[in-house]
Design a protein around this motif. Structure first.
Motif, PDB file in Angstrom:
ATOM      1  N   PRO A  62       0.803  -1.228   0.000  1.00  0.00           N
ATOM      2  CA  PRO A  62       0.000   0.000   0.000  1.00  0.00           C
ATOM      3  C   PRO A  62       0.840   1.285   0.000  1.00  0.00           C
ATOM      4  CG  PRO A  62       0.151  -0.876   2.228  1.00  0.00           C
ATOM      5  CD  PRO A  62       0.874  -1.856   1.351  1.00  0.00           C
ATOM      6  N   GLY A  63       2.138   1.183   0.214  1.00  0.00           N
ATOM      7  CA  GLY A  63       2.927   2.409   0.216  1.00  0.00           C
ATOM      8  C   GLY A  63       4.228   2.223   0.953  1.00  0.00           C
ATOM      9  N   ALA A  64       5.021   3.274   1.017  1.00  0.00           N
ATOM     10  CA  ALA A  64       6.334   3.176   1.648  1.00  0.00           C
ATOM     11  C   ALA A  64       6.817   4.550   2.099  1.00  0.00           C
ATOM     12  CB  ALA A  64       7.340   2.597   0.652  1.00  0.00           C
ATOM     13  N   VAL A  65       7.710   4.510   3.078  1.00  0.00           N
ATOM     14  CA  VAL A  65       8.408   5.727   3.500  1.00  0.00           C
ATOM     15  C   VAL A  65       9.882   5.507   3.188  1.00  0.00           C
ATOM     16  CG1 VAL A  65       8.929   7.280   5.410  1.00  0.00           C
ATOM     17  CG2 VAL A  65       6.757   6.023   5.401  1.00  0.00           C
ATOM     18  N   LEU A  66      10.470   6.408   2.422  1.00  0.00           N
ATOM     19  CA  LEU A  66      11.895   6.301   2.092  1.00  0.00           C
ATOM     20  C   LEU A  66      12.607   7.531   2.628  1.00  0.00           C
ATOM     21  CD1 LEU A  66      10.208   5.012  -0.491  1.00  0.00           C
ATOM     22  CD2 LEU A  66      12.496   4.737  -1.406  1.00  0.00           C
ATOM     23  N   ASP A  67      13.760   7.314   3.264  1.00  0.00           N
ATOM     24  CA  ASP A  67      14.534   8.487   3.662  1.00  0.00           C
ATOM     25  C   ASP A  67      15.901   8.458   3.013  1.00  0.00           C
ATOM     26  OD1 ASP A  67      16.814   8.019   5.757  1.00  0.00           O
ATOM     27  OD2 ASP A  67      15.175   6.776   6.537  1.00  0.00           O
ATOM     28  N   GLY A  68      16.410   9.662   2.718  1.00  0.00           N
ATOM     29  CA  GLY A  68      17.704   9.745   2.045  1.00  0.00           C
ATOM     30  C   GLY A  68      18.096  11.167   1.735  1.00  0.00           C
ATOM     31  N   ARG A  69      18.728  11.329   0.588  1.00  0.00           N
ATOM     32  CA  ARG A  69      19.218  12.648   0.167  1.00  0.00           C
ATOM     33  C   ARG A  69      18.512  13.127  -1.102  1.00  0.00           C
ATOM     34  NH1 ARG A  69      21.772  11.342   4.105  1.00  0.00           N
ATOM     35  NH2 ARG A  69      23.791  12.048   4.878  1.00  0.00           N
ATOM     36  N   ASP A  70      18.017  12.177  -1.909  1.00  0.00           N
ATOM     37  CA  ASP A  70      17.493  12.515  -3.242  1.00  0.00           C
ATOM     38  C   ASP A  70      16.156  11.822  -3.507  1.00  0.00           C
ATOM     39  OD1 ASP A  70      18.445   9.915  -3.273  1.00  0.00           O
ATOM     40  OD2 ASP A  70      19.155  10.017  -5.337  1.00  0.00           O
ATOM     41  N   ILE A  71      15.422  11.509  -2.454  1.00  0.00           N
ATOM     42  CA  ILE A  71      14.169  10.755  -2.656  1.00  0.00           C
ATOM     43  C   ILE A  71      13.119  11.643  -3.340  1.00  0.00           C
ATOM     44  CG2 ILE A  71      12.393   9.313  -1.574  1.00  0.00           C
ATOM     45  CD1 ILE A  71      15.352   8.282  -1.346  1.00  0.00           C
ATOM     46  N   GLY A  72      12.930  12.840  -2.796  1.00  0.00           N
ATOM     47  CA  GLY A  72      11.910  13.731  -3.365  1.00  0.00           C
ATOM     48  C   GLY A  72      12.298  14.335  -4.706  1.00  0.00           C
ATOM     49  N   THR A  73      13.584  14.318  -5.022  1.00  0.00           N
ATOM     50  CA  THR A  73      14.036  14.959  -6.263  1.00  0.00           C
ATOM     51  C   THR A  73      14.283  13.958  -7.400  1.00  0.00           C
ATOM     52  OG1 THR A  73      16.273  14.878  -5.363  1.00  0.00           O
ATOM     53  CG2 THR A  73      15.111  16.988  -5.194  1.00  0.00           C
ATOM     54  N   VAL A  74      14.864  12.783  -7.085  1.00  0.00           N
ATOM     55  CA  VAL A  74      15.282  11.858  -8.143  1.00  0.00           C
ATOM     56  C   VAL A  74      14.602  10.486  -8.053  1.00  0.00           C
ATOM     57  CG1 VAL A  74      17.269  10.602  -9.108  1.00  0.00           C
ATOM     58  CG2 VAL A  74      17.548  12.972  -8.352  1.00  0.00           C
ATOM     59  N   VAL A  75      14.615   9.899  -6.859  1.00  0.00           N
ATOM     60  CA  VAL A  75      14.090   8.523  -6.739  1.00  0.00           C
ATOM     61  C   VAL A  75      12.569   8.517  -6.905  1.00  0.00           C
ATOM     62  CG1 VAL A  75      13.931   6.468  -5.250  1.00  0.00           C
ATOM     63  CG2 VAL A  75      16.034   7.839  -5.271  1.00  0.00           C
ATOM     64  N   CYS A  76      11.887   9.410  -6.194  1.00  0.00           N
ATOM     65  CA  CYS A  76      10.420   9.450  -6.236  1.00  0.00           C
ATOM     66  C   CYS A  76       9.931  10.890  -6.426  1.00  0.00           C
ATOM     67  CB  CYS A  76       9.832   8.890  -4.951  1.00  0.00           C
ATOM     68  SG  CYS A  76      10.342   7.220  -4.551  1.00  0.00           S
ATOM     69  N   PRO A  77      10.201  11.481  -7.592  1.00  0.00           N
ATOM     70  CA  PRO A  77       9.777  12.883  -7.771  1.00  0.00           C
ATOM     71  C   PRO A  77       8.256  13.057  -7.709  1.00  0.00           C
ATOM     72  CG  PRO A  77      10.693  11.970  -9.813  1.00  0.00           C
ATOM     73  CD  PRO A  77      10.931  10.956  -8.743  1.00  0.00           C
ATOM     74  N   GLU A  78       7.523  11.948  -7.895  1.00  0.00           N
ATOM     75  CA  GLU A  78       6.056  12.028  -7.823  1.00  0.00           C
ATOM     76  C   GLU A  78       5.518  11.638  -6.452  1.00  0.00           C
ATOM     77  OE1 GLU A  78       4.582  13.209 -10.439  1.00  0.00           O
ATOM     78  OE2 GLU A  78       6.370  13.125 -11.695  1.00  0.00           O
ATOM     79  N   ALA A  79       6.363  11.613  -5.440  1.00  0.00           N
ATOM     80  CA  ALA A  79       5.925  11.192  -4.097  1.00  0.00           C
ATOM     81  C   ALA A  79       4.710  11.993  -3.642  1.00  0.00           C
ATOM     82  CB  ALA A  79       7.075  11.370  -3.102  1.00  0.00           C
ATOM     83  N   ASP A  80       3.831  11.335  -2.882  1.00  0.00           N
ATOM     84  CA  ASP A  80       2.606  11.992  -2.408  1.00  0.00           C
ATOM     85  C   ASP A  80       2.925  13.038  -1.341  1.00  0.00           C
ATOM     86  OD1 ASP A  80       0.298  10.100  -3.548  1.00  0.00           O
ATOM     87  OD2 ASP A  80       2.037   8.908  -2.991  1.00  0.00           O
ATOM     88  N   GLY A  81       3.958  12.754  -0.556  1.00  0.00           N
ATOM     89  CA  GLY A  81       4.363  13.704   0.478  1.00  0.00           C
ATOM     90  C   GLY A  81       5.870  13.806   0.497  1.00  0.00           C
ATOM     91  N   LYS A  82       6.391  15.039   0.566  1.00  0.00           N
ATOM     92  CA  LYS A  82       7.839  15.236   0.602  1.00  0.00           C
ATOM     93  C   LYS A  82       8.195  16.132   1.783  1.00  0.00           C
ATOM     94  CE  LYS A  82       8.272  15.261  -4.440  1.00  0.00           C
ATOM     95  NZ  LYS A  82       8.796  15.999  -5.601  1.00  0.00           N
TER      96      LYS A  82
END
Ligand code: CDP
Length: 218
Positions: free
Chosen positions: A117-137
Motif C-alpha cells: 500500500p505504500g512506503a516511507v523512504l529516507d535519504g538525500r534525493d528521494i523527493g528529487t530523483v528517486v520518487c519525484p512524484e511522491a505523495d508527500g515530501k
C-alpha cells in the motif's frame, strides 16, 4: 484518503530527505509505523556498498570498483556490524558521487516505493530523483552544531567516544560532498515541506509532518 489508497493497488509514497543527523531516520521510522508502511533507509544501501568495497579492499574513488560493489550487495553487507560507523558514512559519501553507483541502486529503491500500500523512504534525493512524484515530501535540516551534537550523543549511546569538533568537521566535509556532487545532489525538492529541526523534539517534528501529510494525502 490514505485508507482509500491502501485499499487499492496504488502505492502511497512519503519521501523524507535531509543531511546527516537532521532527524530524517527517526521521522521516517515514526511515519512508517503510523501509516503501517515499510521503511527504507536508503543511506543504508550506500553504506552497504561501502562496507562491501572496504571488505574487498576497494578504493572509494575507483568508480568501476564501486559500481561492481553496488551491483553485488548482499544481505550481509546490509547487516554489517560496522554499517553505522562514521568512516563508513564518509566512504559512502565518496562512493555515492559516482553516477553508475546511483544508477545501480535506483531500480531497487523505485520498486520498494511502488509496492502497495505504500512506503516511507529516507535519504538525500528521494523527493528529487528517486520518487519525484511522491505523495508527500519532507525535507529536514538543522544547524551543523545541533547535528554534530546529536551524532556525538548517538555514537556515545553505541559506546563510541568521539570528539565533537572532529565530528563537526567530518559532517561539514560530508555535507559539502553531498551538496556539491554533479548527480542527485542533496537539495530540498521545491514542493517539499521544509522543517528546521534545531531545537525541536522528535515528537514536534512528527506532529508537523503529520499535519502536512493529512492535507497532502487526502
Ligand atoms: O545517517 P547519516 O545521515 O549520517 O548518513 P546516511 O543517510 O546513512 O548516508 C550516508 C551517505 O550516503 C550520505 O552522506 C550520502 O553521501 C549517501 N546517500 C546518498 O547519496 N543518497 C541517499 N539517498 C542516501 C545516502
Amino acid at each position: 484518503m490514505v485508507d482509500g489508497k491502501q485499499a487499492g493497488t496504488v502505492a502511497v509514497v512519503i519521501a523524507v530527505d535531509g543531511p546527516a543527523a537532521s532527524g530524517k531516520g527517526t521521522l521516517a521510522r515514526s511515519l512508517a509505523e503510523h501509516f503501517g508502511f515499510p521503511h527504507l533507509d536508503t543511506g543504508g544501501l550506500y553504506r552497504a556498498v561501502a562496507t562491501r568495497l572496504m571488505r574487498f579492499g576497494g578504493d572509494p574513488t575507483d568508480a568501476e570498483a564501486c559500481e561492481k560493489a553496488a551491483k553485488n550487495i548482499e544481505d550481509r553487507d546490509r547487516k554489517a556490524p560496522n554499517l553505522r560507523a562514521e568512516e563508513v558514512g564518509q566512504a559512502a559519501s565518496l562512493i555515492s558521487a559516482h553516477p553508475p553507483v546511483r544508477a545501480a541502486l535506483l531500480s531497487y529503491q523505485r520498486a520498494f516505493s511502488a509496492t502497495p500500500p505504500g512506503a516511507v523512504l529516507d535519504g538525500r534525493d528521494i523527493g528529487t530523483v528517486v520518487c519525484p512524484e511522491a505523495d508527500g515530501k519532507i525535507y529536514l535540516d538543522a544547524s551543523i552544531e545541533a547535528r554534530a551534537a546529536r551524532r556525538v550523543k548517538e555514537l556515545r549511546l553505541r559506546g563510541v567516544e568521539s570528539i565533537e569538533s572532529r565530528v563537526l568537521k567530518e559532517m561539514q566535509d560530508r555535507d559539502a560532498r553531498d551538496i556539491g556532487r554533479a548527480v542527485a545532489p542533496l537539495i530540498a525538492a521545491e514542493d517539499a515541506l521544509k522543517i528546521d529541526t534545531t531545537g525541536l523534539t522528535p515528537g514536534e517534528v512528527f506532529d508537523r509532518a503529520l499535519t502536512y501529510l493529512a492535507v497532502r494525502l487526502e
